[in-house]
Design an enzyme around this catalytic site. Structure first.
Site, PDB file in Angstrom:
ATOM      1  CG  ASP A  39      -0.552 -33.086  46.139  1.00  0.00           C
ATOM      2  OD1 ASP A  39       0.049 -32.021  46.283  1.00  0.00           O
ATOM      3  OD2 ASP A  39       0.004 -34.133  45.779  1.00  0.00           O
TER       4      ASP A  39
HETATM    5  N1  DQQ Z   1       2.643 -34.367  46.535  1.00  0.00           N
HETATM    6  C1  DQQ Z   1       3.116 -34.522  45.191  1.00  0.00           C
HETATM    7  C2  DQQ Z   1       2.729 -35.926  44.866  1.00  0.00           C
HETATM    8  C3  DQQ Z   1       2.978 -36.638  46.140  1.00  0.00           C
HETATM    9  C4  DQQ Z   1       2.529 -35.660  47.163  1.00  0.00           C
HETATM   10  C5  DQQ Z   1       2.544 -33.484  44.271  1.00  0.00           C
HETATM   11  C6  DQQ Z   1       3.352 -35.687  48.409  1.00  0.00           C
HETATM   12  O1  DQQ Z   1       3.463 -36.473  43.818  1.00  0.00           O
HETATM   13  O2  DQQ Z   1       2.252 -37.850  46.230  1.00  0.00           O
HETATM   14  O3  DQQ Z   1       2.485 -32.224  44.871  1.00  0.00           O
HETATM   15  O4  DQQ Z   1       2.868 -34.756  49.357  1.00  0.00           O
END
Ligand code: DQQ
Length: 573
Positions: free
Chosen positions: A62
């Protein structure tokens, strides 16, 4: 070790340990305990991109806390410093003056305290009065609970805000007894109401209902849960990475800061669905007095709703660019490759080209367009006007680097008279595109681009349109067919599709594709429908790649104009 031997060994490790190690803890990503600290021996340059954001090696996911601060853009992102699968997650940090060329600085936030020792997960930045940035992020604490923490720059005089500190008052928000501590994450950018209090939203779920839990604070340190959710929707599952922001009405492109409310202003609320790994948004209204977001009646509030992108685009986040007065969107583009291949490559994951986003004049959906700055990479140019596409004979576009290009084409359909009838039961565009792939001949379409193609078209990725006649007007379908994208068998070659909400009175439709080795980001109908795909051609790669325009429909289609550029490499260290 040769690359084939390496891949074989990785497959062996993967197969023998796969069932023992996956899904050991509840997380939003697949967990491969035995592989998450498997450092790449070499990093394969094959399929690495030229102008999309990616670090030199390892796994990324992300985009986090994007912001514009004192003339500098900051991109933080989820990063595994030890390997090419998800794990050991920290916030890596890069800075830029133009959103395209990036320099890395040291990791901003990494596990170090009880409240984030098991991971520093996603979050957002807010710029407080006095020009003071603060990040809220999810920490996975020593008991594996998801808690929300603050981080602030150590030295505001440092133009790159390289060092971030975690104040001793952390964690600032803990899950209470009504909240599932494994499903409580990804704080939004905060906003101030007319009462002076700050508001922030955390993604969660109650049973199968996706929820956006609202918290309020007077000082950004002490937070209290509000009486009600900002918003929720049944049967949507865990809401990751929620995002809420205002958009100007009347088709105006100027962005608005979070969270302006007023006449002619609408709001967008986006969530990332953990169960299906897709981002959807609604258009609606946020009201300060009720502290609730209400989607417009016609804005579908579940996974069948509006999508930023119908392909590989997840955990997206916007920010307000006060420098250029626009709202900019980032999304994570995951691999379609197998885990052993990712490990053999030594890297996995990209960020999209940042996209400017605004509300369409019809106020039913958003429009997206690559930020203008990407055009600074345009190099050699090819132009073509008024060229009739003969059915079944793809036209090769020569004179540019087809593996790293920006292609902008407008098609004109001679007549819509004979368009095939649209069956109202065709409600899912992705399924329709899978049934009517690139090889299925039609009347108006398929026509479009074949990119990252081998000379003899044994391998290619096709992005194309079909036009149908419905009761009232025409329905335009945009597809991205990956079924012939690579000779490799194990990779995910799902076909993607979306309808394009455009008026066909002038019988024209445009397509822009950013082609970059293993990613194709396409914008149909001026950015009304977007599809991103990750592909791994094996035959004529690098400077041997080819680009074609094609028509396989019985009705004549003309390229009214085509402009395509070779793209220079961005400076991304
Ligand atoms: N990636 C998710 C989120 C979390 C993060 C979404 C963990 O919900 O915080 O891809 O790497």
């Amino acid at each position: 070790m040769g690359s084939l031997d390496l891949r074989f060994s990785i497959w062996v490790i993967f197969l023998c340990c796969f069932s023992l190690s996956r899904d050991v803890v509840e997380a939003s990503h697949e967990v491969f305990l035995n592989l998450q600290s498997f450092q790449p021996i070499t990093v394969s340059q094959n399929h690495r991109t030229g102008f999309h954001f990616q670090p030199p090696k390892n796994w990324i996911n992300d985009p986090n806390g994007p912001m514009y601060y004192n003339g500098i853009y900051h991109l933080f992102y989820q990063y595994n410093p030890k390997g090419a699968v998800w794990g050991n997650i920290e916030w890596a940090h890069s800075v830029s003056t133009d959103l395209i060329n990036w320099s890395p600085v040291e990791p901003a936030i990494y596990p170090s305290e009880k409240f984030d020792i098991n991971g520093c997960w996603s979050g957002s930045a807010t710029i407080l009065p006095g020009n003071k940035p603060v990040i809220l992020y999810t920490g996975v604490d020593q008991s594996n609970r998801q808690v929300q923490n603050a981080a602030i720059p150590k030295n505001l005089a440092d133009p790159y805000l390289k060092e971030w500190i975690k104040p001793s008052y952390n964690p600032v928000i803990l899950p209470d007894k009504d909240i599932n501590a494994s499903s409580f994450r990804d704080p939004t950018t905060a906003w101030q109401g007319p009462d002076g209090q700050w508001r922030v939203v955390i993604g969660s779920k109650t049973g199968k209902e996706g929820t956006a839990i609202l918290y309020k604070s007077k000082d950004f340190i002490h937070w209290e849960k509000a009486q009600h959710y900002l918003h929720s929707s049944k049967e949507t599952g865990m809401w990751e990475c929620p995002d809420i922001y205002p958009v100007s009405g009347g088709g105006r492109r100027d962005g608005l800061d979070t969270l302006v409310v007023g006449k002619g202003v609408k709001h967008v609320f986006k969530v990332s669905l953990d169960d299906t790994k897709l981002d959807y948004y609604t258009i609606g209204q946020y009201q300060h007095d009720t502290d609730q977001y209400v989607p417009d009646r016609e804005s579908v509030d579940n996974k069948a709703g509006l999508r930023y992108d119908h392909g590989k685009f997840y955990a997206s986040k916007t920010f307000y660019d006060a420098g250029k007065k626009r709202r900019v969107l980032w999304g994570w583009m995951n691999e379609s490759d197998t885990v052993p291949n990712d490990i053999a490559k030594g890297w996995a994951g990209l960020q999209s080209i940042p996209r400017m986003v605004w509300l369409d004049k019809n106020e039913r959906q958003l429009v997206q367009w690559p930020v203008d700055e990407v055009e600074s990479l345009r190099d050699r140019k090819v132009k073509l006007f008024n060229k009739v596409l003969v059915k079944g004979e793809p036209l090769q576009i020569k004179g540019l680097t087809a593996e790293q290009a920006d292609v902008d084409v407008e098609f004109e359909i001679e007549s819509l008279e004979k368009a095939e009838a649209f069956d109202p039961s065709w409600t899912d565009p992705q399924i329709l595109c899978s049934h009517k792939g690139v090889e299925v001949e039609g009347v108006i379409g398929p026509f479009g681009l074949k990119v990252l193609a081998s000379k003899g078209l044994e391998e290619y990725t096709a992005i194309f349109f079909r036009v149908f006649k419905a009761k009232q007007d025409h329905v335009v379908l945009m597809c991205s067919d990956q079924s012939r994208s690579s000779k490799e068998l194990d990779i995910d070659k799902t076909t993607y599709g979306g309808f394009v909400d455009v008026n066909m009175v002038d019988r024209r439709i445009s397509l822009r594709s950013l082609i970059d080795h293993s990613v194709v980001e396409s914008f149909g109908g001026g950015g009304r429908t977007c599809i991103t795909t990750r592909v791994y051609p094996t035959m004529d790669v690098e400077d041997q790649a080819n680009l074609y325009v094609f028509n396989k429909g019985s009705e004549t289609v003309k390229i009214s104009k085509l402009k395509a550029w070779s793209m220079k490499k961005a400076e991304i260290a």
